[in-house]
Write an enzyme that holds these catalytic residues in place. Structure first.
Site, PDB file in Angstrom:
ATOM      1  N   CYS A  66      -1.853  -5.065  13.173  1.00 54.39           N
ATOM      2  CA  CYS A  66      -2.892  -5.902  13.010  1.00 54.39           C
ATOM      3  C   CYS A  66      -2.743  -7.133  13.677  1.00 54.39           C
ATOM      4  CB  CYS A  66      -2.963  -6.510  11.409  1.00 54.39           C
ATOM      5  SG  CYS A  66      -1.615  -7.360  10.725  1.00 54.39           S
ATOM      6  N   THR A  68      -0.932  -9.761  13.526  1.00 55.61           N
ATOM      7  CA  THR A  68       0.631 -10.223  13.596  1.00 55.61           C
ATOM      8  C   THR A  68       1.406  -9.188  13.193  1.00 55.61           C
ATOM      9  OG1 THR A  68       0.516 -11.146  11.219  1.00 55.61           O
ATOM     10  CG2 THR A  68       0.201 -12.854  12.761  1.00 55.61           C
ATOM     11  N   ARG A 133      26.942   4.777   5.637  1.00 55.95           N
ATOM     12  CA  ARG A 133      26.967   3.570   4.680  1.00 55.95           C
ATOM     13  C   ARG A 133      25.335   2.967   4.535  1.00 55.95           C
ATOM     14  NH1 ARG A 133      28.275   1.977   9.884  1.00 55.95           N
ATOM     15  NH2 ARG A 133      27.531  -0.249  10.588  1.00 55.95           N
ATOM     16  N   HIS A 134      24.770   3.230   5.537  1.00 56.11           N
ATOM     17  CA  HIS A 134      23.315   2.851   5.539  1.00 56.11           C
ATOM     18  C   HIS A 134      22.124   3.690   4.491  1.00 56.11           C
ATOM     19  CE1 HIS A 134      24.199   0.591   8.953  1.00 56.11           C
ATOM     20  NE2 HIS A 134      24.760   1.575   9.821  1.00 56.11           N
TER      21      HIS A 134
HETATM   22  C1  RB5 Z   1      -6.982 -11.077  10.636  1.00 53.76           C
HETATM   23  O1  RB5 Z   1      -7.627 -12.195  11.286  1.00 53.76           O
HETATM   24  C2  RB5 Z   1      -5.604 -11.298  10.778  1.00 53.76           C
HETATM   25  O2  RB5 Z   1      -5.498 -12.264   9.647  1.00 53.76           O
HETATM   26  C3  RB5 Z   1      -4.798 -10.260  10.536  1.00 53.76           C
HETATM   27  O3  RB5 Z   1      -4.920  -9.153  11.729  1.00 53.76           O
HETATM   28  C4  RB5 Z   1      -3.093 -10.087  10.255  1.00 53.76           C
HETATM   29  O4  RB5 Z   1      -2.739 -11.076  11.378  1.00 53.76           O
HETATM   30  C5  RB5 Z   1      -2.614 -10.438   9.110  1.00 53.76           C
HETATM   31  O5  RB5 Z   1      -1.393 -10.497   8.923  1.00 53.76           O
END
Ligand code: RB5
Length: 150
Positions: A66, A68, A133-134
């Site tokens: 998305c 971020t 261990r993981h």
């Molecule tokens: C969409 O604008 C944005 O909020 C989404 O893509 C993302 O970054 C959310 O975490």
């Protein structure tokens, strides 16, 4: 291995590029959308879709993007059994596969460029869970999940 892809409107281009990249590397790829940047889609809808396909065994791993990578990974992580990790560089992507047994890699289309994103997915898919261990620590994560899944 079957890989599921998902994104919101902010990351359609990156999702398509990563899907083509992994297809070229021989992975079977399933596209859960979104399909067009002009179709606004709420990232939790797609995160849930890919997460549910993963725990149902329809796909073995997932790639979510998305703006971020954060919102879509938080959403997928609400599905018990999902371990989605947002990564912006290859080192973390490799380690989350080796240590956390992450089953979904997430990235931000507004954070990483296409070529870096390809390196990130390659590091993720080339690494293997180390167990030992993981495994104990992943089991502890599963215990938390079980406690709150009732
Ligand atoms: C969409 O604008 C944005 O909020 C989404 O893509 C993302 O970054 C959310 O975490």
């Amino acid at each position: 291995m079957k890989v599921g892809f998902g994104c919101d409107h902010a990351a359609v281009e990156l999702k398509n590029a990563l899907l083509e990249h992994l297809k070229e590397r021989g992975y079977e790829c399933v596209d859960f959308g979104s399909y067009a940047p002009e179709d606004k889609v709420d990232y939790p809808v797609i995160g849930q879709k890919v997460g549910e396909a993963l725990v149902a065994g329809e796909i073995d791993k997932g790639v979510l993007v998305c703006g971020t990578g954060i919102g879509i990974s938080i959403s997928a992580n609400k599905v018990p059994g999902v371990r989605a990790a947002v990564c912006s560089e290859p080192y973390s992507a490799k380690l989350t596969a080796m240590h956390n047994d992450a089953n979904i890699i997430a990235m931000g289309a507004r954070v990483v460029g296409v070529e870096l994103a390809k390196m990130i997915v390659d590091s993720f898919f080339d690494a293997e869970f180390e167990g030992g261990r993981h495994q104990r620590r992943v089991d502890l994560i599963k215990d938390i999940e079980a406690k709150y899944s009732k």
